[in-house]
Design an enzyme around this catalytic site. Structure first.
Site, short mmCIF file in Angstrom:
data_model
loop_
_atom_site.label_atom_id
_atom_site.label_comp_id
_atom_site.label_asym_id
_atom_site.label_seq_id
_atom_site.Cartn_x
_atom_site.Cartn_y
_atom_site.Cartn_z
N GLU A 180 -7.92 -5.35 -0.14
CA GLU A 180 -8.45 -6.16 -1.23
C GLU A 180 -8.36 -7.66 -0.97
O GLU A 180 -9.10 -8.43 -1.57
CB GLU A 180 -7.71 -5.83 -2.54
CG GLU A 180 -7.69 -4.36 -2.92
CD GLU A 180 -9.04 -3.85 -3.35
OE1 GLU A 180 -10.05 -4.31 -2.81
OE2 GLU A 180 -9.09 -2.98 -4.22
N HIS A 185 0.85 -1.20 0.00
CA HIS A 185 0.00 0.00 0.00
C HIS A 185 0.88 1.23 0.00
O HIS A 185 1.95 1.22 0.61
CB HIS A 185 -0.91 0.02 1.23
CG HIS A 185 -2.08 0.94 1.07
ND1 HIS A 185 -1.99 2.28 1.34
CD2 HIS A 185 -3.33 0.71 0.63
CE1 HIS A 185 -3.16 2.84 1.08
NE2 HIS A 185 -3.99 1.92 0.65
#
Ligand code: ACO
Length: 379
Positions: free
Chosen positions: A320, A261
């Protein structure tokens, strides 16, 4: 802080806007939405209430929540023109059909270019109420079935599943989807939200800004990851194959979807919220249980493999990874996942457009020119 004129690749670390909507603390793994931690909000208020929190700055009072649900439910029906377009796009990926349909959602606005706070709020409600109707209609049409009109007596998540499958879902499944949508409702200055704000900063309208945001979300580095996460788990098949599979992916120069991320250097807090949601859904269903157990094990192996691959880069689980499990347990298929993400994030995009319109400051960075200079035409 970068100095004026300094090139910052990918705008990493650049603070481009001020917002009261959400805050991501990437070092501590905290996400705050409208003052509440994500753990406090998701699953405790409905998605509709979380949307209202972003739009109005406070959660609705308990006695107003039902009126809000009804107001949004009354806006769910899409126009025949929109339905016609979805029919034409029925073989396109759901997120592409949603992007095309999104543009048409201004057709019944009497003043589509009105960006006053009242007009923006009315459009925010329409877009948020209608996104699930678009995705559900596409799901039906591509299978050769007629779309199922929305039901006003159901919450947003239950109604969506009803429009896709033709049955009122089990409350646990509707609750899981509702929790998912709240979990992804807003997330600081992510790429799609930034795209929406850039468009809104030109005093363009909310429908235009949200259409651009849908386009930004679909990329695999942003919202397009959970479909490939499920494909990965299916391909890995069993925990003992995970390490070799993951190492091979990295050796081939591919990224492991659901990890890493830009902001989080620790585990994304939304991953835990959704892991718990997936675990609840997996409880009774053996197939889902197996997938859940596999995911937990693959997660552990991936963290260790990624740590070896990029020591010190802190590539941790992102939202996700468990999104894939929650949506799969709800009966949805991988190519629908990013459109499902959009159905949650649309409320946040709209809130950012309202905030951007109220701040009324054009977003216009500069570029560093690397091309030639002083060329002349010798004709
Ligand atoms: N698998 C393997 N390597 C990775 C991964 C990953 N998942 N993520 C980052 N890396 C590597 C990069 O290849 C890069 O290596 P390099 O320095 O040798 O080029 C290094 O780690 C740093 O990565 P960056 O691309 O600089 O990190 P960035 O902040 O731009 O990337 C991103 C963040 C795009 C999410 C990235 O981690 C990624 O591609 N993850 C996989 C896709 C994914 O899960 N997307 C969903 C994100 S969550 C969301 O948007 C809702």
């Amino acid at each position: 802080m970068p100095e004026t004129g300094q090139f910052v690749p990918g705008l990493e670390g650049v603070v481009a806007v001020q917002t009261k909507l959400s805050h991501v603390d990437g070092q501590k793994g905290k996400l705050i939405i409208g003052g509440y931690s994500i753990e406090e909000l998701a699953g405790k208020v409905s998605f509709e209430e979380a949307a209202d929190l972003l739009w109005m700055g406070a959660l609705p009072a308990a006695e107003d929540a039902e009126a809000l649900r009804k107001e949004l439910a009354a806006l769910r029906t899409i126009r025949p023109e929109t339905l016609e377009l979805i029919k034409i796009a029925r073989h396109s990926p759901p997120i592409d059909a949603l992007r095309m349909a999104c543009s048409t959602l201004s057709l019944d606005l009497s003043k589509p270019n009105d960006i006053s706070p009242a007009a923006d709020l009315a459009v925010a409600k329409r877009l948020t109420a209608r996104f699930p109707t678009v995705v559900a209609a596409h799901a039906r049409l591509r299978q050769g079935h007629e779309p199922i009109p929305p039901r006003a007596d159901l919450g947003m998540a239950a109604n969506f599943l009803y429009m896709v499958f033709g049955e009122v879902p089990h409350p646990a499944v509707a609750k899981a989807l509702d929790t998912y949508w709240t979990t992804v409702i807003d997330h600081g200055m992510n790429a799609s939200t930034f795209a929406a704000r850039v468009i809104a900063s030109t005093r363009s309208d909310m429908v235009s800004a949200v259409t651009g945001a849908v386009g930004a979300l679909k990329g695999p580095l942003h919202g397009g990851a959970p479909g490939p996460v499920l494909d990965m788990l299916v391909d890995i098949q069993s925990a003992d194959r995970a390490e070799a599979w993951l190492k091979n992916e990295l050796a081939e120069g591919r990224r492991i979807m659901g990890f890493g991320h830009r902001v989080y250097k620790v585990r994304d807090p939304r991953a835990e919220v959704l892991a718990q949601t997936a675990e609840v859904l997996a409880g009774a269903d053996l197939r889902n249980r197996k997938l859940y157990d596999l995911a937990r094990s693959v997660e552990k192996t991936a963290l260790h493999v990624l740590d070896e691959h990029k020591p010190g880069r802190n590539l941790k689980t992102n939202v996700e990874f468990y999104t894939a499990l929650v949506l799969q347990s709800a009966g949805l298929v991988p190519d629908q996942f990013v459109a499902m993400f959009a159905c949650g994030r649309v409320a946040g995009w709209c809130a950012h457009v309202m905030e951007q319109h109220s701040q009324d400051r054009l977003i216009r960075p500069q570029s560093q020119y690397l091309g030639p200079q002083g060329l002349s035409i010798s004709r």
